[in-house]
Design an enzyme around this catalytic site. Structure first.
Site, short mmCIF file in Angstrom:
data_model
loop_
_atom_site.label_atom_id
_atom_site.label_comp_id
_atom_site.label_asym_id
_atom_site.label_seq_id
_atom_site.Cartn_x
_atom_site.Cartn_y
_atom_site.Cartn_z
N TYR A 56 -1.70 -9.39 10.41
CA TYR A 56 -0.78 -8.65 9.53
C TYR A 56 -1.40 -8.52 8.12
O TYR A 56 -1.42 -7.44 7.52
CB TYR A 56 0.59 -9.33 9.45
CG TYR A 56 1.52 -8.57 8.51
CD1 TYR A 56 2.02 -7.32 8.88
CD2 TYR A 56 1.81 -9.05 7.24
CE1 TYR A 56 2.82 -6.58 8.00
CE2 TYR A 56 2.61 -8.32 6.36
CZ TYR A 56 3.11 -7.09 6.75
OH TYR A 56 3.87 -6.36 5.87
N ARG A 99 4.37 -17.17 -2.43
CA ARG A 99 5.17 -17.24 -3.66
C ARG A 99 6.50 -16.51 -3.55
O ARG A 99 7.50 -16.93 -4.11
CB ARG A 99 4.36 -16.66 -4.82
CG ARG A 99 5.07 -16.81 -6.16
CD ARG A 99 4.61 -15.77 -7.16
NE ARG A 99 4.81 -14.42 -6.66
CZ ARG A 99 4.30 -13.33 -7.22
NH1 ARG A 99 3.52 -13.44 -8.26
NH2 ARG A 99 4.55 -12.14 -6.71
N PHE A 108 -12.05 -6.19 -12.39
CA PHE A 108 -11.01 -5.68 -11.51
C PHE A 108 -10.79 -6.61 -10.31
O PHE A 108 -9.65 -6.83 -9.89
CB PHE A 108 -11.40 -4.27 -11.03
CG PHE A 108 -10.56 -3.74 -9.91
CD1 PHE A 108 -9.31 -3.19 -10.17
CD2 PHE A 108 -11.01 -3.80 -8.60
CE1 PHE A 108 -8.52 -2.71 -9.13
CE2 PHE A 108 -10.22 -3.32 -7.56
CZ PHE A 108 -8.98 -2.78 -7.83
N ARG A 137 13.71 -10.64 4.78
CA ARG A 137 12.33 -10.59 5.28
C ARG A 137 11.79 -12.01 5.31
O ARG A 137 12.52 -12.97 5.11
CB ARG A 137 11.45 -9.77 4.34
CG ARG A 137 11.85 -8.35 4.15
CD ARG A 137 10.74 -7.60 3.41
NE ARG A 137 10.61 -8.10 2.04
CZ ARG A 137 11.06 -7.42 0.97
NH1 ARG A 137 11.64 -6.27 1.14
NH2 ARG A 137 10.90 -7.92 -0.23
#
Ligand code: PS7
Ligand code: MN
Ligand code: MN
Ligand code: MN
Ligand code: MN
Ligand code: MN
Length: 352
Positions: free
Chosen positions: A152, A199, A270, A209
Site C-alpha cells: 500500500y 502519527r 527538497f 480510517r
C-alpha cells in the site's frame, strides 16, 4: 529567465501555485525552491497526485464511481477541459479545476509528461485495488500483513519517490542513474508515508480510517483499530505504536544512501527536509501516548533548526543519528520490541 521557467506570468500556472499553497503544508516551500523547470514540474506532479488522493480519501464517492476514476485519471491528463464536481473533500479544488492542471501538464516537456502519467496510472490502479476491498461495515479495508502495508505504501508513496527520481534525471540536474534507483526511491517514500500513517492514528481512526497493519496491532490483543485509542488500553497500544516506529526505522539507512547520490543543492534540500522532519516526528511521537488523543507535531523552532542544518549528507546523517539515540533512550525496559529497536537504532548510528 527564472520567471519564464516557473511561468508565474501564465494565469493557469498562477492558479496551480495557488492550489499547491492551499493543499500542501509540508511540500509547498521546498517545491518552489527547486531549480529551473523542476519547480513547476514537481508542482504539477504534486497536484495530479493530490487529485488522485482526494478521490481515494473521499468516502462520499461510491466505489462504482471511485474505482473507474482512480484507474482512468491518467487518461484525463490528455483530455483538455475535464473536471470533476462530485467530491466533498477539503482539497476538492484540484478536481473542480483539473482543467488548469491539465493545461500546465500539456505544456511540460514530453519526458516529464511520460513520468507523471506513468506514475499516475500505477498509483491509481494500486489505490483502486485497495479501495476495492472495502465493505459497508469496513469502508476503508484493513491492511493485514506487513507485506500488504509495504505494498500500500509503495502505491501511495514509493511510486512518488520513483517518479521524482525520474523527473530529477530527466531535468539533467541529477545524474541519469538516479532514475534506476527504484529500491532507494521507494524507501524514501515509505519512510515519509509510514511516519504519516503512524502519527495520524488519532485523526484517521476518528474519520473511520486506519492504516496500521493488523499484523502489528492484533499481536497486542486488539480486535480493531478503533480499540487502539481506548484510554483503558493505552499500555498495549503503546507497544503496537513502538512496533510501528520500529517498522518505519527499517527505511532510514536506504534514505541516507539515497541522499548521498544527489548533487544538486535544491534537489537535496527538497529530499532532505521532509526526511529529517520524518525522523524528528518519529522521535517526538515515540512512546508518547498523546498520539492516541491528538495530532502531535514537532515544534516550530525545531523545524527551523532542521531546515537550516539539513544541507548535506553528513549533517543529515548526524541528525538521524541524534534522533536515533533519543529514541533508543526512550525505549521502555518492558517493551517487547526492545532488542529489535536497539538493533535498528544501532544501524543508524553505524551508518553515521
Ligand atoms: C510529488 C512532492 C524524494 C525520492 C499528494 C514525497 C497522500 C507522505 O495524510 O499530505 O493525505 O494529509 O501529509 C508529493 C521520495 C501523494 C512521498 C502520499 C506527492 C519521497 C499522493 C510523500 C504527494 C516521496 C498520496 C503527502 C508521500 O503527505 O498526507 C510530491 C523521494 C501526494 C514522497 C499521498 C503522502 C504524501 C506522502 P495526507 P500528506
Ligand atoms: Mn496532509
Ligand atoms: Mn489517501
Ligand atoms: Mn490523504
Ligand atoms: Mn491481505
Ligand atoms: Mn495521513
Amino acid at each position: 529567465k527564472e520567471l519564464a521557467v516557473t511561468r508565474y506570468d501564465q494565469p493557469t500556472m498562477k492558479k496551480c501555485w495557488e492550489f499547491l499553497d492551499l493543499t500542501s503544508r509540508s511540500f509547498a516551500r521546498v517545491i518552489q525552491e527547486l531549480e529551473g523547470d523542476l519547480a513547476r514540474t514537481v508542482c504539477i506532479f504534486y497536484l495530479v497526485l493530490r487529485a488522485l488522493d482526494t478521490v481515494e480519501d473521499d468516502m462520499t464517492i461510491p466505489n462504482s464511481t471511485k474505482l473507474p476514476l482512480l484507474k482512468s485519471l491518467h487518461e484525463k491528463l490528455y483530455e483538455p477541459g475535464w473536471t470533476f464536481h462530485e467530491s466533498k473533500e477539503k482539497d476538492k479544488i484540484v478536481l473542480e479545476q483539473f482543467d488548469a492542471i491539465q493545461y500546465e501538464f500539456s505544456e511540460l516537456k514530453p519526458e516529464y509528461q511520460a513520468v507523471i502519467a506513468d506514475i499516475c496510472k500505477k498509483m491509481g490502479a494500486g489505490m483502486a485495488d485497495f479501495a476495492a476491498l472495502a465493505t459497508p461495515a469496513q469502508p476503508v479495508a484493513e491492511v493485514d500483513s506487513i507485506s500488504d502495508y509495504d505494498l500500500y505504501c509503495h502505491y501511495v508513496a514509493g511510486l512518488v519517490g520513483e517518479g521524482l527520481s525520474g523527473l530529477f534525471a530527466a531535468s539533467g540536474k541529477e545524474r541519469s542513474f538516479i532514475a534506476d534507483q527504484l529500491t532507494l526511491s521507494n524507501s524514501m517514500g515509505l519512510l515519509l508515508q509510514k511516519t504519516n500513517i503512524y502519527r495520524d492514528i488519532h485523526e484517521d481512526v476518528i474519520e473511520g480510517r486506519g492504516f496500521w497493519p493488523k499484523a502489528i496491532w492484533a499481536k497486542y490483543g486488539f480486535n480493531s483499530m478503533k480499540e487502539l485509542i481506548d484510554p483503558a488500553r493505552e499500555k498495549e497500544a503503546m507497544w503496537a505504536a513502538s512496533e510501528m516506529v520500529l517498522d518505519a526505522l527499517r527505511h532510514t539507512t536506504d534514505a541516507l544512501d539515497y541522499m548521498t547520490l544527489l548533487k544538486c543543492q535544491s534537489v537535496f534540500n527538497f529530499v532532505a527536509i521532509p526526511a529529517v522532519m520524518a525522523i524528528a516526528t518519529l522521535e517526538r511521537t515515540f512512546m508518547n501516548p498523546k498520539i492516541l488523543r491528538e495530532n502531535v507535531k514537532i515544534r516550530k523552532g525545531e523545524t527551523v533548526r532542521l531546515i537550516l542544518k539539513a544541507t548535506n549528507p553528513r549533517d543529515v546523517a548526524y541528525i538521524f543519528r541524534d534522533y536515533a539515540r533519543l529514541i533508543h533512550k526512550k525505549v521502555d525496559k518492558e517493551d517487547p520490541n526492545l532488542l529489535k529497536l536497539s538493533i535498528a537504532c544501532g544501524k543508524i548510528e553505524q551508518w553515521a
